[in-house]
Scaffold this motif. Structure first.
Motif, PDB file in Angstrom:
ATOM      1  N   GLN A  88       0.094   6.973   9.557  1.00 35.88           N
ATOM      2  CA  GLN A  88      -0.631   6.101   8.409  1.00 35.88           C
ATOM      3  C   GLN A  88       0.284   4.306   8.683  1.00 35.88           C
ATOM      4  O   GLN A  88      -0.555   3.635   8.805  1.00 35.88           O
ATOM      5  N   HIS A  95      -7.000   3.255   2.209  1.00 36.37           N
ATOM      6  CA  HIS A  95      -6.159   2.482   2.814  1.00 36.37           C
ATOM      7  C   HIS A  95      -5.718   1.261   2.165  1.00 36.37           C
ATOM      8  O   HIS A  95      -5.624   0.086   2.344  1.00 36.37           O
ATOM      9  N   PHE A 120       0.552  -0.682   1.929  1.00 36.89           N
ATOM     10  CA  PHE A 120      -1.042  -1.109   1.339  1.00 36.89           C
ATOM     11  C   PHE A 120      -1.240  -2.204   0.765  1.00 36.89           C
ATOM     12  O   PHE A 120      -2.247  -2.312   1.431  1.00 36.89           O
TER      13      PHE A 120
END
Length: 582
Positions: free
Chosen positions: A202, A488, A518
């Motif tokens: 991620q 997200h 983020f």
């Protein structure tokens, strides 16, 4: 030069030429005036010949003294074989040896190095390096290599970047137990081995690498099964600026490519089924759809009579067994005993025969007439000649029990054919799962999975109803891949952590690095991870992954070959600031 050719290379076109071969002695045959030696490497077997007329006495005697698994080099002339062997590639020729070198002697191996060995599994695990010399094991490892190469080729051609992520990471409380590694330089602190590279991939999306993949080792300290190992390999993938449909299309493409290139099979359809539908039709979230026997829910047609077993059940559910009416009463009783085993846990089984003349005969005829039983047949899709098997009880338990029976019957009926492949997407999983013991919810996949659009608000009012933006790829009744569209943004991730029971302080301590990332423009992203071990096994026509791993652990998580895990020296423990009381 140790060899000019492999042991599987020489054929009739080489007759009259010289060759140098190196390999292991498979076996010798001494007829007095002539000695034949089979020399083997991973490419095949070639017969060497030594005889009194054409071979020096000293060389002939040397050949007679060769033992099984000696490592040798042989030089000589390729000649036509008098008695040809059509079972091997080199069966038209043999090598008349004029020079023989023993490169290494061997003790007599504890089992025969042949396709059908006399060695049990435990023995072969202890001497795995010898087991690998056997052609079936070598073929499995070569097959695994071929699959991995095709995965890399396909993903690279589609613009994916292979990135290595760390093996020494931070332990997190989610998922299975971590393997932990003490840090010598940071007293009292520990690394964990990754259960997956989830947070790192991620972060790579935050970093702008919009298509990532990695064939990576992962580690879980959990109870083992035939299809589980403490260390396993994932094809780990992530993409940015995607929705669920993009992921499904991309990895349908990879699966089609592997089936075509590895198995020569074209698969066009990847049906989709919701989690709820899979549970209702098949009793599990990874159904094998190569065959039928879909569940028929019988509450409406079975709970109107005086049979209290059905009337008191949450669910009455049955399947039609094709051709099952041919089973004898004794065979049906054995099936009933099978479902009553502790591993399945059913209290009993009701059955109904569907006779060829259109009549029905059930084990509960006292309570149900022909009209009732005809309705059972209609709901389960049973035809004349079939057998209807019915279980009842708590909804979740009885579905699991009937699913086990369905798979057992399919195995007995030969319906699970290893050369047939039926992929399936299972979608719309619950976001959260209720732990009945604690009464708390936990993430069904992992805490970074996003809820379906528009369902975030349900987390407060009805958390069990929230569906996840998640998907599993199932092949032949096995989950081969699973993934999700990720959260997200920091706010949504904070809400998710709260509903999983994290305090803000705990969330920051465990995942602060991701929450911080983020805040710097994380793109929408999602991904999937395939279990390479399981995928290779299924493509290879098996379901046990151990046969496709070079050095697997046993069912206790031990490597019996190197005797690991093992105790370590007391000085090492002191260096690591650890104390072990035994």
């Amino acid at each position: 030069m140790y060899r000019s050719h492999s042991c599987g290379e020489l054929n009739a076109s080489h007759i009259g030429t010289s060759a140098t071969l190196s390999g292991w002695v498979q076996k010798t045959r001494d007829k007095g005036f002539v000695v034949w030696v089979d020399i083997r490497d991973r490419y095949g077997i070639t017969q060497l010949v030594f005889d009194e007329d054409r071979t020096a006495t000293e060389l002939l005697e040397k050949a007679r003294n060769l033992g099984r698994e000696f490592v040798i080099q042989a030089k000589g002339k390729v000649i036509e074989r008098a008695s040809k062997n059509n079972n091997i590639l080199t069966g038209d020729i043999e090598v008349l040896v004029d020079e023989l070198s023993i490169l290494n002697k061997s003790r007599t191996p504890p089992f025969t190095i042949e396709d059908d060995t006399d060695g049990g599994e435990d023995l072969r695990m202890k001497y795995r390096y010898l087991d690998i010399r056997r052609k079936p094991v070598q073929n499995n490892l070569i097959f695994r290599s071929k699959v991995a190469i095709e995965v890399r080729k396909y993903l690279s051609d589609k613009g994916f970047i292979e990135v290595e992520t760390p093996y020494l990471i931070k332990s997190t409380p989610e998922g299975a137990r971590d393997f932990v590694v003490p840090s010598r330089m940071n007293e009292g602190q520990f690394y964990a081995l990754p259960q997956s590279p989830q947070t790192f991939k991620q972060l790579l999306m935050v970093g702008g690498l919009d298509k990532y993949f990695q064939i990576v080792k992962c580690f879980r300290d959990e109870d083992l099964r035939a299809d589980r190992q403490p260390e396993f390999t994932q094809i780990d993938c992530e993409m940015a600026f995607v929705e669920q449909e993009d992921i499904l299309n991309a990895f349908e493409g990879l699966t089609k490519h592997l089936l075509k290139e590895i198995k020569g099979i074209d698969v066009d359809t990847f049906p989709r089924m919701t989690f709820d539908e899979a549970m209702a039709k098949y009793g599990n979230d990874k159904p094998d759809i190569r065959f039928g026997m879909e569940f028929g829910e019988l509450n409406e047609v079975a709970q109107h009579k005086d049979f209290n077993v059905f009337n008191s059940a949450q669910l009455v559910v049955g399947i039609a067994v094709p051709g099952g009416n041919s089973y004898t009463r004794k065979e049906i009783d054995k099936l009933t005993d099978w479902v009553k085993r502790p591993q399945v846990g059913a209290l009993g089984m009701v059955y109904c025969r569907c006779n060829e003349d259109g009549t029905f005969k059930s084990s509960v005829d006292k309570f149900y007439d022909q009209e009732d039983l005809a309705k059972w047949a209609a709901v389960t899709g049973a035809k004349s000649g079939d057998l209807i098997c019915v279980l009842s009880g708590d909804t979740h338990k009885v579905r699991t029990q009937l699913s086990a029976l369905r798979m057992e019957l399919a195995e007995r009926l030969g319906l699970r054919k290893s050369d047939e492949f039926a992929p399936l997407w299972v979608i719309d999983f619950p976001l959260l799962e209720l732990d009945e013991e604690t009464g708390h919810y936990h993430a069904m996949h992992h805490p970074f999975t996003s809820p379906k659009p528009g369902q975030l608000e349900l987390l407060d009012s009805d958390p069990g109803a929230v569906r996840a933006n998640a998907y599993d790829l199932v092949l032949n009744g096995n989950e081969i891949g699973g993934g999700s569209i990720r959260i997200h943004d920091k706010e949504t991730q904070a809400i998710m952590f709260k509903h999983l029971g994290f305090t803000p302080e705990e969330a920051k301590a465990q995942f602060g690095f991701l929450m911080d990332a983020f805040q710097y423009g994380a793109p929408p992203h999602g991904g999937i991870a395939f279990g390479l071990d399981r995928l290779v096994a299924i493509l290879g026509g098996q379901e046990t992954i151990r046969d496709f791993i070079a050095f697997p652990k046993n069912n206790s998580g031990r490597d019996v070959m190197i005797d690991a895990p093992a105790t370590i020296d007391e000085e090492q423990l002191k260096e690591l600031n650890l104390k072990v009381d035994l």
